[in-house]
Design a protein around this motif. Sequence first.
Motif, PDB file in Angstrom:
ATOM      1  N   UNK A   1       0.812  -1.215   0.000  1.00 38.37           N
ATOM      2  CA  UNK A   1       0.000   0.000   0.000  1.00 38.37           C
ATOM      3  C   UNK A   1       0.843   1.261   0.000  1.00 38.37           C
ATOM      4  N   UNK A   2       1.992   1.225   0.699  1.00 37.91           N
ATOM      5  CA  UNK A   2       2.907   2.371   0.692  1.00 37.91           C
ATOM      6  C   UNK A   2       3.585   2.532  -0.672  1.00 37.91           C
ATOM      7  N   UNK A   3       3.593   1.477  -1.473  1.00 35.82           N
ATOM      8  CA  UNK A   3       4.334   1.508  -2.729  1.00 35.82           C
ATOM      9  C   UNK A   3       5.821   1.389  -2.506  1.00 35.82           C
ATOM     10  N   UNK A   4       6.218   0.774  -1.366  1.00 38.49           N
ATOM     11  CA  UNK A   4       7.636   0.683  -1.007  1.00 38.49           C
ATOM     12  C   UNK A   4       8.274  -0.614  -1.476  1.00 38.49           C
ATOM     13  N   UNK A   5       7.500  -1.550  -2.010  1.00 36.79           N
ATOM     14  CA  UNK A   5       8.093  -2.808  -2.467  1.00 36.79           C
ATOM     15  C   UNK A   5       7.245  -3.417  -3.569  1.00 36.79           C
ATOM     16  N   UNK A   6       7.832  -4.390  -4.231  1.00 36.84           N
ATOM     17  CA  UNK A   6       7.112  -5.192  -5.219  1.00 36.84           C
ATOM     18  C   UNK A   6       7.376  -6.661  -4.923  1.00 36.84           C
ATOM     19  N   UNK A   7       6.428  -7.515  -5.310  1.00 39.08           N
ATOM     20  CA  UNK A   7       6.532  -8.941  -5.041  1.00 39.08           C
ATOM     21  C   UNK A   7       7.277  -9.622  -6.183  1.00 39.08           C
ATOM     22  N   UNK A   8       8.187 -10.503  -5.798  1.00 29.94           N
ATOM     23  CA  UNK A   8       8.940 -11.273  -6.778  1.00 29.94           C
ATOM     24  C   UNK A   8       8.828 -12.754  -6.411  1.00 29.94           C
ATOM     25  N   UNK A   9       8.884 -13.614  -7.401  1.00 25.24           N
ATOM     26  CA  UNK A   9       8.906 -15.056  -7.173  1.00 25.24           C
ATOM     27  C   UNK A   9      10.303 -15.555  -7.497  1.00 25.24           C
ATOM     28  N   UNK A  10      10.947 -16.174  -6.494  1.00 26.59           N
ATOM     29  CA  UNK A  10      12.294 -16.702  -6.663  1.00 26.59           C
ATOM     30  C   UNK A  10      12.284 -18.173  -6.289  1.00 26.59           C
ATOM     31  N   UNK A  11      12.451 -19.029  -7.284  1.00 26.26           N
ATOM     32  CA  UNK A  11      12.415 -20.489  -7.080  1.00 26.26           C
ATOM     33  C   UNK A  11      11.097 -20.920  -6.443  1.00 26.26           C
ATOM     34  N   UNK A  12      10.032 -20.280  -6.864  1.00 26.09           N
ATOM     35  CA  UNK A  12       8.719 -20.635  -6.347  1.00 26.09           C
ATOM     36  C   UNK A  12       8.409 -20.043  -4.989  1.00 26.09           C
ATOM     37  N   UNK A  13       9.312 -19.224  -4.439  1.00 24.53           N
ATOM     38  CA  UNK A  13       9.123 -18.617  -3.120  1.00 24.53           C
ATOM     39  C   UNK A  13       8.875 -17.123  -3.266  1.00 24.53           C
ATOM     40  N   UNK A  14       7.942 -16.609  -2.508  1.00 26.61           N
ATOM     41  CA  UNK A  14       7.620 -15.181  -2.540  1.00 26.61           C
ATOM     42  C   UNK A  14       8.765 -14.368  -1.958  1.00 26.61           C
ATOM     43  N   UNK A  15       9.207 -13.362  -2.689  1.00 29.73           N
ATOM     44  CA  UNK A  15      10.315 -12.522  -2.243  1.00 29.73           C
ATOM     45  C   UNK A  15       9.876 -11.063  -2.252  1.00 29.73           C
ATOM     46  N   UNK A  16      10.301 -10.312  -1.219  1.00 28.54           N
ATOM     47  CA  UNK A  16       9.972  -8.900  -1.107  1.00 28.54           C
ATOM     48  C   UNK A  16      11.150  -8.069  -1.597  1.00 28.54           C
ATOM     49  N   UNK A  17      10.904  -7.221  -2.580  1.00 25.22           N
ATOM     50  CA  UNK A  17      11.986  -6.411  -3.132  1.00 25.22           C
ATOM     51  C   UNK A  17      11.642  -4.932  -2.983  1.00 25.22           C
ATOM     52  N   UNK A  18      12.465  -4.157  -2.246  1.00 24.33           N
ATOM     53  CA  UNK A  18      12.200  -2.715  -2.077  1.00 24.33           C
ATOM     54  C   UNK A  18      12.223  -2.001  -3.423  1.00 24.33           C
ATOM     55  N   UNK A  19      11.427  -0.940  -3.512  1.00 21.12           N
ATOM     56  CA  UNK A  19      11.431  -0.148  -4.737  1.00 21.12           C
ATOM     57  C   UNK A  19      11.281   1.331  -4.396  1.00 21.12           C
ATOM     58  N   UNK A  20      11.617   2.165  -5.354  1.00 25.14           N
ATOM     59  CA  UNK A  20      11.527   3.618  -5.176  1.00 25.14           C
ATOM     60  C   UNK A  20      10.072   4.057  -5.145  1.00 25.14           C
ATOM     61  N   UNK A  21       9.790   5.069  -4.311  1.00 29.14           N
ATOM     62  CA  UNK A  21       8.458   5.679  -4.276  1.00 29.14           C
ATOM     63  C   UNK A  21       8.561   7.004  -5.054  1.00 29.14           C
ATOM     64  N   UNK A  22       8.279   6.909  -6.335  1.00 33.32           N
ATOM     65  CA  UNK A  22       8.555   8.037  -7.226  1.00 33.32           C
ATOM     66  C   UNK A  22       7.745   9.285  -6.896  1.00 33.32           C
ATOM     67  N   UNK A  23       6.583   9.115  -6.244  1.00 30.61           N
ATOM     68  CA  UNK A  23       5.769  10.297  -5.933  1.00 30.61           C
ATOM     69  C   UNK A  23       6.429  11.174  -4.871  1.00 30.61           C
ATOM     70  N   UNK A  24       7.492  10.670  -4.200  1.00 28.12           N
ATOM     71  CA  UNK A  24       8.191  11.459  -3.184  1.00 28.12           C
ATOM     72  C   UNK A  24       9.399  12.206  -3.758  1.00 28.12           C
TER      73      UNK A  24
ATOM     74  N   UNK B   1      13.791   3.803   0.770  1.00 24.96           N
ATOM     75  CA  UNK B   1      14.195   5.199   0.932  1.00 24.96           C
ATOM     76  C   UNK B   1      15.471   5.488   0.151  1.00 24.96           C
ATOM     77  N   UNK B   2      16.458   4.571   0.229  1.00 24.04           N
ATOM     78  CA  UNK B   2      17.686   4.775  -0.544  1.00 24.04           C
ATOM     79  C   UNK B   2      17.370   4.905  -2.035  1.00 24.04           C
ATOM     80  N   UNK B   3      16.491   4.031  -2.520  1.00 30.10           N
ATOM     81  CA  UNK B   3      16.152   4.058  -3.948  1.00 30.10           C
ATOM     82  C   UNK B   3      15.371   5.318  -4.318  1.00 30.10           C
ATOM     83  N   UNK B   4      14.555   5.827  -3.369  1.00 28.69           N
ATOM     84  CA  UNK B   4      13.827   7.064  -3.630  1.00 28.69           C
ATOM     85  C   UNK B   4      14.785   8.247  -3.760  1.00 28.69           C
ATOM     86  N   UNK B   5      15.778   8.320  -2.847  1.00 24.58           N
ATOM     87  CA  UNK B   5      16.793   9.373  -2.943  1.00 24.58           C
ATOM     88  C   UNK B   5      17.593   9.218  -4.238  1.00 24.58           C
ATOM     89  N   UNK B   6      17.938   7.980  -4.594  1.00 23.00           N
ATOM     90  CA  UNK B   6      18.719   7.745  -5.811  1.00 23.00           C
ATOM     91  C   UNK B   6      17.937   8.180  -7.045  1.00 23.00           C
TER      92      UNK B   6
END
Length: 564
Positions: free
Chosen positions: A354-377, A420-425
């Motif tokens: 809901x925050x838009x701080x991550x996206x879901x990834x599937x790695x070897x059939x397992x759910x993985x959480x990957x941080x992402x940039x919040x571009x609206x900030x 946050x690091x990715x948002x600053x980047x």
Amino acid sequence: MTKGADGKTIDGMSIERITALIQALKTEEYKPAPSRRVYIPKKNGKQRPLGIPSVEDKLVQEVVRMLLEGIYESSFANTSHGFRPNRSCHTALSMIQKRYTGTKWFIEGDISGFFDHIDHEVLISILRKRIGDERFLRLIRKFLKAGYLEEWKFHNTYSGTPQGGIISPILANIYLDQLDQYMNELKKKFDRGTKRKTSPEYAKIARRKRTLQQKLAKCADPYQRSTIQEKLWQTQQTLLNTPASDAMDNSFKRLQYVRYADDFLVGVIGSKMDAMTLKEEIAQYLESSLHLELSMEKTLITHANSKARFLGYDITIRKSNQPHKGKSGRIQRQFGNKIVLEVPKTLIRNKLLGYGAMKMMLHCGTESWKPKSRDFLKDHSDLEIIDRYNGEIRGIRNYYSLANNSSWLHHFKYVMEYSMYKTFAAKYRTKKRNIIEKYRVGKGFGVTFTTATGQQRTRLFYDEGFARKPPSTKPDIDGMPSKGIFWTRNPLAERLKAQICEWCGAAGIPIEIHHVRKLKNLSGKNEWERVMQGRRRKTMALCHNCHVNLHKGTLSQQVESRIR
């Protein structure tokens, strides 16, 4: 400062407005304006209707709330925790953790559309039991029947209390106090026995232990004593891993109940049939006495080995025979059948999405959480970005500080930190490692800024850990505004009564109070804005002419003519 249906805010409040309101109340000519209906999103994707009263109605409702609280607060059941002084979600959860030990079944209570289905006649009849002033009851009835405006179309209210009204929470507590009293009587009838029977297996091992102790006391041969001591130690270990009580003992039953607003959780020591019977009895009482409907689909009966959901926590029973040395030095089993409060991982996952701080990834059939940039900030200042992340982390940390697995929130912080690091980047169009190096402060991450007084300060990223905390009694844990009264050396009421304009200095004339929503929203370009910023007040007492000129933008700039 939120506008009601009449378009007015608290800006311009004066003695004349208050006097006219008092006179209308005395003659019973006072008639509440319809609430302005707005909608806010719910977690399930639906929308929750809120009714926003006019300023005068808010003022009267607050006085009514204070009177009702003075009458009813001391008589409310201890099991009620919502919208009460010094109580919160945390106090409700803490009571569950203390009282629900050994629970076998949970009943997760869900009342269908509670605030929209409160029966006005039933509510007035409940109030009439304690309040003999019919004028006061008629005033409350006027609020209940005031209706609401939606898209400028008037709608009558035939039942319910408007969510968003100041008196709605305490009226809801008065209404559901009847359920609290019923559950107390139900508990008296349901509870049975003083303690569980000892399990046959435990009794058998305990007899063997006593026999060995007796043999040891009579034996003088060192070799035989060593053999007996070895058997006694083994028997003691077996005893520590054997349940002492009979879990299927029907002669021992208990019922526990805790309510927060219209949500409640019932703990049952008994059979599943007992839990189903209790659910039916509660549903019948709500329908027959309070004209409410218990949602039979959402009111779940959950085994204690599974997880019940209440106030955003997962609640279960710990199954453990692990021995522990108590304060007395004795080896005891203190963990078994205790309530465990847990952070729901699915809820945290949904919060991050809901925050838009991550996206879901599937790695070897397992759910993985990957941080992402919040571009609206990206267009926000560095300080605003780090404050946004810190506030969101602290909010989750404070609410889930009671959880037994609160340390799991380190995963939440990790995702937020790298988001946050990715948002600053993204903001500076560089790489994440360059951002980390640029904003490094010791071992942490921080943003340096200049205050209004010219001082250099550094705002560090959250690094206060996630250790468990004792329950908070502060209402802001639940997201509610504080109702505390803070007196200053120059209270607003005294400034109204003084009848002195704080800009032009005119005395002995009616005063209107100018309000702003937030001081930080003032640009400081006008002298009156700089005066409010300097005094650190969101209000200024003005005569009518000065107030009109302020809103026109033509307020005199002659500083020497006003009283500081």
